[in-house]
Design a protein around this motif. Structure first.
Motif, short mmCIF file in Angstrom:
data_model
loop_
_atom_site.label_atom_id
_atom_site.label_comp_id
_atom_site.label_asym_id
_atom_site.label_seq_id
_atom_site.Cartn_x
_atom_site.Cartn_y
_atom_site.Cartn_z
N PRO A 273 0.82 -1.21 0.00
CA PRO A 273 0.00 0.00 0.00
C PRO A 273 0.85 1.27 0.00
CG PRO A 273 0.11 -0.90 2.21
CD PRO A 273 0.84 -1.87 1.30
N ILE A 274 0.37 2.29 -0.68
CA ILE A 274 1.00 3.61 -0.64
C ILE A 274 0.26 4.40 0.44
CG2 ILE A 274 1.47 5.74 -1.89
CD1 ILE A 274 1.25 4.13 -4.49
N PRO A 275 0.96 4.89 1.45
CA PRO A 275 0.27 5.70 2.46
C PRO A 275 -0.14 7.05 1.86
CG PRO A 275 2.63 5.64 2.91
CD PRO A 275 2.38 4.71 1.75
N VAL A 276 -1.23 7.58 2.34
CA VAL A 276 -1.70 8.88 1.84
C VAL A 276 -0.60 9.93 2.00
CG1 VAL A 276 -3.37 10.73 2.22
CG2 VAL A 276 -4.14 8.35 2.15
N SER A 277 0.12 9.88 3.11
CA SER A 277 1.21 10.85 3.33
C SER A 277 2.31 10.72 2.28
CB SER A 277 1.80 10.67 4.73
OG SER A 277 2.37 9.38 4.87
N GLY A 278 2.45 9.53 1.71
CA GLY A 278 3.44 9.33 0.66
C GLY A 278 3.19 10.19 -0.56
N PHE A 279 1.93 10.45 -0.85
CA PHE A 279 1.59 11.32 -1.98
C PHE A 279 2.11 12.73 -1.72
CE2 PHE A 279 -1.26 7.80 -2.53
CZ PHE A 279 -1.42 7.68 -3.91
N ALA A 280 1.93 13.21 -0.51
CA ALA A 280 2.40 14.55 -0.16
C ALA A 280 3.93 14.63 -0.20
CB ALA A 280 1.88 14.94 1.22
N VAL A 281 4.57 13.64 0.35
CA VAL A 281 6.04 13.64 0.40
C VAL A 281 6.64 13.64 -1.00
CG1 VAL A 281 8.07 12.30 1.08
CG2 VAL A 281 6.19 12.61 2.69
N LEU A 282 6.16 12.75 -1.85
CA LEU A 282 6.70 12.68 -3.21
C LEU A 282 6.36 13.94 -4.00
CD1 LEU A 282 6.23 8.91 -4.09
CD2 LEU A 282 8.34 10.15 -3.61
N THR A 283 5.21 14.52 -3.75
CA THR A 283 4.85 15.77 -4.43
C THR A 283 5.84 16.87 -4.06
OG1 THR A 283 2.52 15.16 -4.55
CG2 THR A 283 3.05 17.50 -4.76
N VAL A 284 6.17 16.99 -2.79
CA VAL A 284 7.13 18.01 -2.35
C VAL A 284 8.50 17.75 -2.96
CG1 VAL A 284 8.40 18.92 -0.36
CG2 VAL A 284 5.93 18.63 -0.22
N ILE A 285 8.92 16.50 -2.96
CA ILE A 285 10.25 16.17 -3.51
C ILE A 285 10.34 16.56 -4.99
CG2 ILE A 285 11.80 14.26 -4.15
CD1 ILE A 285 10.90 12.92 -1.47
N PHE A 286 9.37 16.10 -5.78
CA PHE A 286 9.45 16.36 -7.21
C PHE A 286 9.13 17.81 -7.56
CE2 PHE A 286 9.35 11.72 -7.27
CZ PHE A 286 10.46 11.50 -8.06
N SER A 287 8.33 18.48 -6.77
CA SER A 287 8.09 19.91 -6.97
C SER A 287 9.37 20.71 -6.69
CB SER A 287 6.96 20.41 -6.07
OG SER A 287 5.75 19.79 -6.41
N THR A 288 10.12 20.28 -5.69
CA THR A 288 11.39 20.93 -5.37
C THR A 288 12.40 20.72 -6.49
OG1 THR A 288 10.92 20.66 -3.02
CG2 THR A 288 13.20 21.15 -3.62
N VAL A 289 12.39 19.55 -7.08
CA VAL A 289 13.24 19.30 -8.25
C VAL A 289 12.86 20.24 -9.39
CG1 VAL A 289 13.85 17.61 -10.05
CG2 VAL A 289 13.76 16.90 -7.65
N GLY A 290 11.56 20.42 -9.60
CA GLY A 290 11.09 21.36 -10.62
C GLY A 290 11.52 22.79 -10.32
N LEU A 291 11.46 23.16 -9.06
CA LEU A 291 11.89 24.49 -8.65
C LEU A 291 13.39 24.67 -8.90
CD1 LEU A 291 11.48 27.24 -7.32
CD2 LEU A 291 11.61 26.09 -5.09
N ALA A 292 14.18 23.66 -8.58
CA ALA A 292 15.62 23.73 -8.84
C ALA A 292 15.89 23.87 -10.34
CB ALA A 292 16.31 22.48 -8.30
N LEU A 293 15.13 23.14 -11.14
CA LEU A 293 15.24 23.27 -12.60
C LEU A 293 14.95 24.71 -13.03
CD1 LEU A 293 15.47 22.09 -15.50
CD2 LEU A 293 13.02 21.59 -15.32
N ALA A 294 13.90 25.29 -12.48
CA ALA A 294 13.54 26.66 -12.83
C ALA A 294 14.63 27.65 -12.45
CB ALA A 294 12.22 27.05 -12.16
N LEU A 295 15.21 27.46 -11.28
CA LEU A 295 16.29 28.36 -10.84
C LEU A 295 17.51 28.25 -11.76
CD1 LEU A 295 15.94 27.77 -7.02
CD2 LEU A 295 15.63 29.97 -8.20
N ILE A 296 17.83 27.03 -12.18
CA ILE A 296 18.95 26.84 -13.10
C ILE A 296 18.64 27.47 -14.45
CG2 ILE A 296 20.25 25.09 -14.41
CD1 ILE A 296 19.92 23.29 -11.84
N LEU A 297 17.45 27.23 -14.95
CA LEU A 297 17.07 27.79 -16.26
C LEU A 297 17.05 29.31 -16.22
CD1 LEU A 297 14.20 25.34 -17.30
CD2 LEU A 297 16.54 25.42 -18.19
#
Length: 143
Positions: free
Chosen positions: A59-83
């Motif tokens: 099972p994927i815990p509901v909190s796992g959705f939030a955690v992974l969203t923050v992680i990958f959103s932060t990666v997107g933010l880092a991409l934006a800062l580099i670009l």
């Protein structure tokens, strides 16, 4: 006279660069938090409606959705800062890149060992997060 002009120009440039980066970081982190809450809520609603959150036997815990969203959103933010520092049209490059990455993120969901409704829920959370984070970051990047 030229000595005074050079430090002023440098200071102005540094300030001009810092302000957009600060806005980009604040906006990106805020969007990440909102997207995390939204994806966790969607997962919880799906679970309450009877959609299994079991993928590959676990099972994927509901909190796992939030955690992974923050992680990958932060990666997107880092991409934006580099670009923002390295390309001529960061907004265009960011939108094209993140839309492509969002589309690619759906492939593992389609291939997952899970029920059809679970796959749809997983894909919906990816699209929901992208719909929140991409525009929030995009509007802070220069065209």
């Amino acid at each position: 006279m030229s000595v005074t002009t050079t430090p002023t120009a440098t200071t102005t440039t540094a300030t001009a660069t810092a302000a957009p980066a600060k806005s980009l970081i604040a906006g990106g982190l805020t969007a990440a938090a909102l997207a995390a809450a939204a994806t966790a809520t969607l997962a919880a609603v799906g679970k309450a409606a009877g959609i299994s959150l079991v993928v590959g036997g676990g099972p994927i815990p509901v909190s796992g959705f939030a955690v992974l969203t923050v992680i990958f959103s932060t990666v997107g933010l880092a991409l934006a800062l580099i670009l923002a520092r390295t390309v001529h049209r960061p907004r265009t490059v960011f939108v094209r890149t993140t839309i492509t990455l969002t589309a690619l993120s759906l492939i593992p969901d389609l291939a997952a060992d899970a029920a059809g409704a679970t796959k749809m829920l997983l894909m919906s959370t990816h699209l929901l997060a992208a719909a929140i984070v991409i525009p929030a970051i995009t509007r802070r990047l220069s065209a």
